[in-house]
Design an enzyme around this catalytic site. Structure first.
Site, PDB file in Angstrom:
ATOM      1  N   TYR A  42      -1.583   3.077  11.730  1.00 29.17           N
ATOM      2  CA  TYR A  42      -2.642   3.091  10.721  1.00 29.17           C
ATOM      3  C   TYR A  42      -2.119   2.607   9.377  1.00 29.17           C
ATOM      4  CZ  TYR A  42      -5.647   4.944   7.062  1.00 29.17           C
ATOM      5  OH  TYR A  42      -6.422   5.069   5.927  1.00 29.17           O
ATOM      6  N   ASP A  88      -2.887  -1.353   6.983  1.00 26.47           N
ATOM      7  CA  ASP A  88      -3.397  -1.552   5.630  1.00 26.47           C
ATOM      8  C   ASP A  88      -2.805  -2.773   4.951  1.00 26.47           C
ATOM      9  OD1 ASP A  88      -5.082   0.571   5.758  1.00 26.47           O
ATOM     10  OD2 ASP A  88      -3.853   1.947   4.594  1.00 26.47           O
ATOM     11  N   ASP A 136       0.866  -1.180   0.000  1.00 27.66           N
ATOM     12  CA  ASP A 136       0.000   0.000   0.000  1.00 27.66           C
ATOM     13  C   ASP A 136       0.902   1.231   0.000  1.00 27.66           C
ATOM     14  OD1 ASP A 136      -2.454   1.380   0.010  1.00 27.66           O
ATOM     15  OD2 ASP A 136      -2.318   1.672   2.171  1.00 27.66           O
ATOM     16  N   ASP A 166      -1.876   3.297  -6.763  1.00 28.60           N
ATOM     17  CA  ASP A 166      -0.590   2.809  -6.274  1.00 28.60           C
ATOM     18  C   ASP A 166       0.304   2.389  -7.436  1.00 28.60           C
ATOM     19  OD1 ASP A 166      -1.347   2.975  -3.469  1.00 28.60           O
ATOM     20  OD2 ASP A 166      -2.616   1.242  -3.841  1.00 28.60           O
ATOM     21  N   GLU A 198       0.991   5.712   0.800  1.00 28.97           N
ATOM     22  CA  GLU A 198       0.378   6.970   1.233  1.00 28.97           C
ATOM     23  C   GLU A 198       1.000   8.064   0.380  1.00 28.97           C
ATOM     24  OE1 GLU A 198      -2.048   6.672   3.196  1.00 28.97           O
ATOM     25  OE2 GLU A 198      -1.613   4.688   4.052  1.00 28.97           O
TER      26      GLU A 198
END
Length: 396
Positions: free
Chosen positions: A150, A154, A26, A84, A28
């Site tokens: 957090y 994921d 994942d 992504d 960010e």
């Protein structure tokens, strides 16, 4: 909890995953102020734990990560992978492969359309996600423990979700259903932006060829300028201004300065010069080379009821087979099929045709019908009387 900030640590971690069957991934990122997404964090989960990789750490080289992403022996598992994958393609020129998208797999397995990550892991992994850090500034350093917790969740919870989806697909024999969608996600053409076709995304009220020629030149200039400056298109020139310039086709600084929202400073600057050059290029284009956008034709009389009938069939078939209707056919594709038996749409190929397309043609041509039986829509052969569910009157 591990945060990787050096190339050596990244190299060692990626080497440790070389023999893994799969990893979960994942990212960010931020995109509000840039054209290209700004990668702020990469999370990778393996069989022995998960780490966060800081691409903003001073001196870090992401080459080991990019090599892992392109390792054909390691499956990369994402949820809603498109953005992504775009990031990795833009930064490295390579697309992660092989690829598994749990959002697409969930649609195949009956979890509805575009199921969110939190919903999926709650149902499959029994996990509860703390969403409080979702909209934080991921570019700010140092990252907090809450942010890292957090972010890592994921990829941690994605592992059991993937395992269960994989088993469901194997039991249902639908693993090959994902192949078409994964082929799209791993095709570089999916992520390549062609400035010359960017005008097609704009909503216009007219499709006059000369207007479209000027608009095409303006939109292509804006796209290249946004890429060069790494700024959103709207920061270069808003859609409304672009459309107004194309409509009025200014050829002088004074004419351009009268455009609402621009002003003389813009018109007299370098961007004004570029805009006037784009307008002139559109004006100079010979008639034979003008772009022509065919107007959307009104559906012929009587077509809409056919579309609605096909929509009922689609919903029924997808409910029966626990697959999201969005994955089988869109509204525009139903319209195309209603108008033309030979419509070249996904629903008329492969597993989609087996699931829906063949019955759709049969319904169009009266070979089957639809009836409500026991409060559910069912397919019935044409001409077959609808079974009665009413109680029999014994006195008649």
């Amino acid at each position: 909890m591990t945060l990787i900030t050096t190339t050596d640590a990244l190299q060692a971690f990626c080497q440790s995953l070389a023999g893994a069957d799969y990893i979960t991934v994942d990212t960010e990122f931020l995109r509000e102020k840039t054209y290209w997404p700004q990668l702020c964090l990469v999370q990778v989960g393996g069989p022995d734990g998960a780490v966060a990789i800081d691409p903003l750490a001073e001196g870090i080289d992401l080459a080991p990560l990019f090599a892992l992403m392109s390792d054909p022996s390691v499956l990369k598992v994402f949820h809603a992978a498109r953005q992504d994958v775009e990031i990795f393609w833009h930064l490295s020129g390579q697309i992660p492969h092989p690829l598994f998208d749990t959002q697409v797999a969930a649609m195949v397995c009956g979890f509805g359309e575009s199921v969110g990550y939190e919903t999926l892991v709650t149902k499959l992994a029994g996990a509860r996600i703390d969403k409080s850090s979702r909209f934080t500034d991921w570019s700010h350093r140092p990252l907090t423990e809450r942010q890292l917790t957090y972010a890592l969740s994921d990829v941690i919870h994605l592992r059991p979700a993937y395992e269960k989806l994989k088993r469901r697909l194997a039991r249902s024999g639908r693993s090959h259903w994902l192949e078409e969608e994964m082929a799209i996600l791993t095709d570089p053409a999916t992520y390549q932006v062609d400035p010359e076709s960017s005008y097609l995304r704009l909503k216009v009220r007219t499709n006059k060829p000369r207007f479209m020629a000027i608009l095409k030149e303006l939109a292509a200039w804006r796209e290249r300028e946004a890429q060069r400056r790494d700024q959103p298109r709207s920061r270069v020139l808003r859609d409304e201004a672009l459309l107004e310039i194309a409509a009025h086709a200014p050829t002088t600084v004074d004419d351009l300065a009268r455009t609402r929202g621009l002003g003389r400073g813009f018109a007299e600057g370098r961007q004004g010069t570029d805009v006037l050059a784009a307008v002139q290029a559109g004006l100079d284009l010979p008639d034979s080379a003008l772009p022509r956008v065919e107007p959307r034709e009104e559906p012929p009389p009587g077509l809409q009821p056919i579309v609605e009938l096909l929509r009922v069939l689609l919903k029924m078939k997808c409910d029966e087979n626990n697959v999201a209707a969005k994955l089988v056919a869109s509204s525009s594709e139903l319209e195309a099929l209603a108008a033309d038996d030979a419509a070249d749409i996904p629903a008329m190929h492969g597993w989609r045709r087996e699931l829906f397309g063949n019955d759709a043609l049969a319904l169009k041509h009266g070979k089957i019908g639809l009836a409500v039986i026991d409060r559910r829509v069912r397919i019935v052969p044409a001409g077959e009387p609808r079974p009665s569910t009413a109680p029999v009157d014994s006195e008649t």
